[in-house]
Motif scaffolding. Structure first.
Motif, PDB file in Angstrom:
ATOM      1  N   UNK A 195       0.695  -1.351   0.098  1.00 60.38           N
ATOM      2  CA  UNK A 195       0.025   0.194  -0.218  1.00 60.38           C
ATOM      3  C   UNK A 195       0.701   1.418   0.132  1.00 60.38           C
ATOM      4  N   UNK A 196       2.077   1.189   0.762  1.00 60.35           N
ATOM      5  CA  UNK A 196       2.836   2.312   1.032  1.00 60.35           C
ATOM      6  C   UNK A 196       4.416   2.009   0.909  1.00 60.35           C
ATOM      7  N   UNK A 197       4.975   1.901  -0.315  1.00 58.14           N
ATOM      8  CA  UNK A 197       6.279   1.124  -0.445  1.00 58.14           C
ATOM      9  C   UNK A 197       7.355   2.179   0.335  1.00 58.14           C
ATOM     10  N   UNK A 198       6.958   3.375   0.813  1.00 52.72           N
ATOM     11  CA  UNK A 198       7.995   4.333   1.505  1.00 52.72           C
ATOM     12  C   UNK A 198       7.616   4.157   3.210  1.00 52.72           C
ATOM     13  N   UNK A 199       6.790   3.441   3.449  1.00 51.14           N
ATOM     14  CA  UNK A 199       6.255   3.652   4.979  1.00 51.14           C
ATOM     15  C   UNK A 199       7.597   3.034   5.723  1.00 51.14           C
ATOM     16  N   UNK A 200       7.560   3.318   6.952  1.00 51.27           N
ATOM     17  CA  UNK A 200       8.702   3.066   7.876  1.00 51.27           C
ATOM     18  C   UNK A 200       8.395   1.781   8.610  1.00 51.27           C
ATOM     19  N   UNK A 201       9.258   0.951   8.844  1.00 51.47           N
ATOM     20  CA  UNK A 201       9.099  -0.440   9.194  1.00 51.47           C
ATOM     21  C   UNK A 201       9.946  -0.827  10.490  1.00 51.47           C
ATOM     22  N   UNK A 202      10.254   0.068  11.270  1.00 53.28           N
ATOM     23  CA  UNK A 202      11.317  -0.097  12.297  1.00 53.28           C
ATOM     24  C   UNK A 202      10.645  -1.027  13.300  1.00 53.28           C
ATOM     25  N   UNK A 203       9.358  -0.893  13.443  1.00 52.84           N
ATOM     26  CA  UNK A 203       8.556  -1.954  14.523  1.00 52.84           C
ATOM     27  C   UNK A 203       8.570  -3.525  14.025  1.00 52.84           C
ATOM     28  N   UNK A 204       8.590  -3.515  12.780  1.00 49.73           N
ATOM     29  CA  UNK A 204       8.691  -4.860  12.451  1.00 49.73           C
ATOM     30  C   UNK A 204       9.989  -5.489  12.249  1.00 49.73           C
ATOM     31  N   UNK A 205      11.075  -4.453  11.932  1.00 53.91           N
ATOM     32  CA  UNK A 205      12.289  -5.077  12.037  1.00 53.91           C
ATOM     33  C   UNK A 205      12.668  -5.414  13.397  1.00 53.91           C
ATOM     34  N   UNK A 206      12.175  -4.597  14.547  1.00 54.12           N
ATOM     35  CA  UNK A 206      12.271  -4.883  15.953  1.00 54.12           C
ATOM     36  C   UNK A 206      11.860  -6.322  16.179  1.00 54.12           C
ATOM     37  N   UNK A 207      10.671  -6.498  15.902  1.00 58.79           N
ATOM     38  CA  UNK A 207       9.894  -7.823  16.015  1.00 58.79           C
ATOM     39  C   UNK A 207      10.827  -9.053  15.632  1.00 58.79           C
ATOM     40  N   UNK A 208      11.283  -9.231  14.375  1.00 58.63           N
ATOM     41  CA  UNK A 208      11.965 -10.126  13.827  1.00 58.63           C
ATOM     42  C   UNK A 208      13.522 -10.234  14.282  1.00 58.63           C
ATOM     43  N   UNK A 209      13.989  -9.182  14.850  1.00 56.83           N
ATOM     44  CA  UNK A 209      15.124  -9.365  15.561  1.00 56.83           C
ATOM     45  C   UNK A 209      14.919 -10.065  16.986  1.00 56.83           C
ATOM     46  N   UNK A 210      13.748  -9.787  17.630  1.00 56.92           N
ATOM     47  CA  UNK A 210      13.550 -10.426  18.831  1.00 56.92           C
ATOM     48  C   UNK A 210      13.122 -11.823  18.617  1.00 56.92           C
ATOM     49  N   UNK A 211      12.567 -11.955  17.404  1.00 57.09           N
ATOM     50  CA  UNK A 211      12.259 -13.528  17.043  1.00 57.09           C
ATOM     51  C   UNK A 211      13.552 -14.303  17.033  1.00 57.09           C
ATOM     52  N   UNK A 212      14.634 -13.902  16.480  1.00 59.07           N
ATOM     53  CA  UNK A 212      15.763 -14.464  16.351  1.00 59.07           C
ATOM     54  C   UNK A 212      16.499 -14.684  17.704  1.00 59.07           C
ATOM     55  N   UNK A 213      16.449 -13.694  18.744  1.00 58.25           N
ATOM     56  CA  UNK A 213      17.094 -13.857  19.846  1.00 58.25           C
ATOM     57  C   UNK A 213      16.316 -14.969  20.766  1.00 58.25           C
ATOM     58  N   UNK A 214      14.882 -15.045  20.400  1.00 55.97           N
ATOM     59  CA  UNK A 214      14.082 -16.107  21.211  1.00 55.97           C
ATOM     60  C   UNK A 214      14.529 -17.488  20.755  1.00 55.97           C
ATOM     61  N   UNK A 215      14.772 -17.516  19.228  1.00 52.37           N
ATOM     62  CA  UNK A 215      15.168 -19.005  18.681  1.00 52.37           C
ATOM     63  C   UNK A 215      16.392 -19.300  19.300  1.00 52.37           C
ATOM     64  N   UNK A 216      17.455 -18.351  19.591  1.00 50.70           N
ATOM     65  CA  UNK A 216      18.741 -18.700  20.127  1.00 50.70           C
ATOM     66  C   UNK A 216      18.444 -19.171  21.694  1.00 50.70           C
ATOM     67  N   UNK A 217      17.620 -18.442  22.297  1.00 51.35           N
ATOM     68  CA  UNK A 217      17.329 -18.862  23.672  1.00 51.35           C
ATOM     69  C   UNK A 217      16.797 -20.133  24.103  1.00 51.35           C
ATOM     70  N   UNK A 218      15.746 -20.464  23.249  1.00 53.12           N
ATOM     71  CA  UNK A 218      15.198 -21.849  23.032  1.00 53.12           C
ATOM     72  C   UNK A 218      16.041 -22.781  22.522  1.00 53.12           C
ATOM     73  N   UNK A 219      17.197 -22.543  22.197  1.00 54.20           N
ATOM     74  CA  UNK A 219      18.129 -23.788  21.811  1.00 54.20           C
ATOM     75  C   UNK A 219      17.827 -24.293  20.332  1.00 54.20           C
ATOM     76  N   UNK A 220      17.172 -23.315  19.529  1.00 52.57           N
ATOM     77  CA  UNK A 220      16.928 -23.750  18.051  1.00 52.57           C
ATOM     78  C   UNK A 220      18.154 -23.248  17.417  1.00 52.57           C
ATOM     79  N   UNK A 221      18.240 -23.626  16.081  1.00 55.74           N
ATOM     80  CA  UNK A 221      19.192 -23.362  15.203  1.00 55.74           C
ATOM     81  C   UNK A 221      18.641 -22.355  14.160  1.00 55.74           C
ATOM     82  N   UNK A 222      19.700 -21.883  13.546  1.00 57.00           N
ATOM     83  CA  UNK A 222      19.172 -20.962  12.265  1.00 57.00           C
ATOM     84  C   UNK A 222      18.645 -21.406  11.217  1.00 57.00           C
ATOM     85  N   UNK A 223      18.964 -22.853  11.151  1.00 59.67           N
ATOM     86  CA  UNK A 223      18.511 -23.568   9.938  1.00 59.67           C
ATOM     87  C   UNK A 223      17.115 -23.873  10.031  1.00 59.67           C
TER      88      UNK A 223
END
Length: 414
Positions: free
Chosen positions: A76-104
């Motif tokens: 809808x808006x290609x130039x919309x700011x996406x910081x909140x989504x970026x923050x969420x997916x970085x948090x997702x990566x941290x949770x994956x590590x803390x739960x003992x899963x791999x990046x695979x």
């Protein structure tokens, strides 16, 4: 970690080639697209086969819905700011590590999501009679979007791992400091607790390798990658100390010798972990007065001493000042003689004390001198010391004094 701006996150923006009407078509179908995407991810990625009513299932569902919602926003808006989504997916990566899963598993989930999303988005566009020309940029947009989300999650995963590894290294330094402190090492529960925090299984024995810091500095290379992670390393004063588990196993000593080649180092005796400070103490005593001496250095400028092979010497070095006082008291009569004669008589006394039969021929053989010369010296010793030569206490003290004198006057041995 500082948050990146959208233009830094999305280096390509294929949403410019998508009609804004596509967002309006996709938005009502977000829930159904998310449900199908979740089902396929759980079916194809074994690590993600968890109940949807669990915390993991709820996190998975929230992440999938957020990814779809972000894609719709960008359409809808290609130039919309996406910081909140970026923050969420970085948090997702941290949770994956803390739960003992791999990046695979994480990467596999993103790939499945991209495949399912591209298919369902295209079906939705066709059902809304959007032009066929939309399909190609739509696929590119999906791949670009999922690539960014995947990369941000991996960054979060890597940041969490780096933080955990930093904490682990701090825990290991704390454990090493505890083992090298006599009072703290005596508290077994404390040692066990610190070892658990440091993920360091307590071995049966340890030995301390003391490395004099030179121009090279830092941890010696070549310790052996297979065991390097098990060795605790800490700076102790101006020296580097390595606490080596089970040092008598699998040629560890030779690997250590190779690793410190070119430096002056001493390996303490093998002891229980709670006595690591004793091993370090012995190693330090063995280097006292040795470092940098031509007799001690090898061809490469370094030296390697095993304190376990010279515990008696280490013991004498510990009380070397007392040994000098003992020598003054027990061997004081020799000071009244000319230095050369005193040295010869001290040498003869040492040979006498170390002999079995205490006869002139045995002393002569030990000193490689003529038996008549040995007899003359023995008679002189009898004049100086008299009946004390037969006193076990005097013989013991005299031998200690002579050994201490040898440590302080001889050229240090390799």
């Amino acid at each position: 970690m500082p948050m990146q701006m959208p233009d830094e996150v999305f280096t390509r923006r294929p949403w410019h080639d998508l009609p804004p009407a596509l967002a309006g078509v996709l938005r009502p179908r977000t829930d159904s697209i998310a449900a199908e995407m979740i089902d396929v991810i759980r079916d194809e990625v074994p690590d993600y086969r968890r109940p949807l009513d669990s915390a993991f299932g709820r996190d998975l569902a929230a992440s999938v819905r957020r990814a779809i919602g972000q894609f719709v926003e960008l359409t809808a808006e290609p130039h919309s700011r996406q910081e909140h989504h970026v923050r969420h997916f970085r948090t997702l990566g941290r949770l994956e590590f803390r739960n003992g899963r791999t990046t695979d598993a994480l990467q596999a989930a993103f790939r499945v999501g991209a495949r399912v999303g591209a298919r369902l988005y295209a079906e939705t566009a066709r059902s809304a009679s959007l032009p066929l020309e939309v399909v190609m940029p739509l696929h590119e947009a999906v791949l670009t979007h999922i690539d960014v989300l995947s990369n941000e999650s991996v960054k979060g995963y890597a940041a969490a791992r780096a933080m955990a590894e930093g904490g682990l290294q701090r825990s290991r330094r704390t454990l090493a400091a505890c083992l090298l402190d006599q009072q703290r090492a005596a508290h077994r529960d404390m040692v066990r607790g610190l070892a658990e925090q440091a993920r360091w299984p307590l071995p049966d024995t340890v030995a301390c390798l003391l490395v004099r810091q030179g121009a090279g500095g830092g941890r010696p290379a070549g310790l052996g990658q297979e065991r390097g992670a098990d060795i605790l390393t800490v700076t102790h004063g101006a020296d580097l100390v390595l606490i080596v588990p089970d040092p008598e196993r699998d040629g560890t000593v030779e690997r250590l010798r190779t690793a410190v080649r070119g430096r002056t180092a001493a390996l303490g005796p093998s002891v229980p972990p709670g006595d690591a400070w004793v091993s370090l103490h012995c190693a330090r005593l063995m280097l006292t007065g040795r470092a940098g001496t031509p007799h001690q250095e090898g061809a490469d400028g370094g030296a390697f001493v095993r304190a376990g092979d010279g515990l008696a010497e280490a013991h004498l070095r510990h009380g070397i000042h007392i040994g000098r006082l003992l020598g003054d008291r027990v061997l004081g009569v020799l000071r009244e003689l000319p230095p050369g004669r005193a040295a010869r008589l001290a040498q003869t006394l040492d040979a006498l004390l170390m002999s079995w039969s205490r006869t002139a021929p045995e002393v002569a053989r030990a000193l490689d001198i003529h038996p008549q010369t040995a007899r003359k010296r023995l008679r002189r010793l009898e004049e100086l010391f008299g009946d004390r030569l037969s006193d076990p206490a005097f013989r013991f003290e005299a031998l200690l004094a002579l050994r201490t004198r040898a440590l302080t006057t001889r050229a240090p041995r390799a």
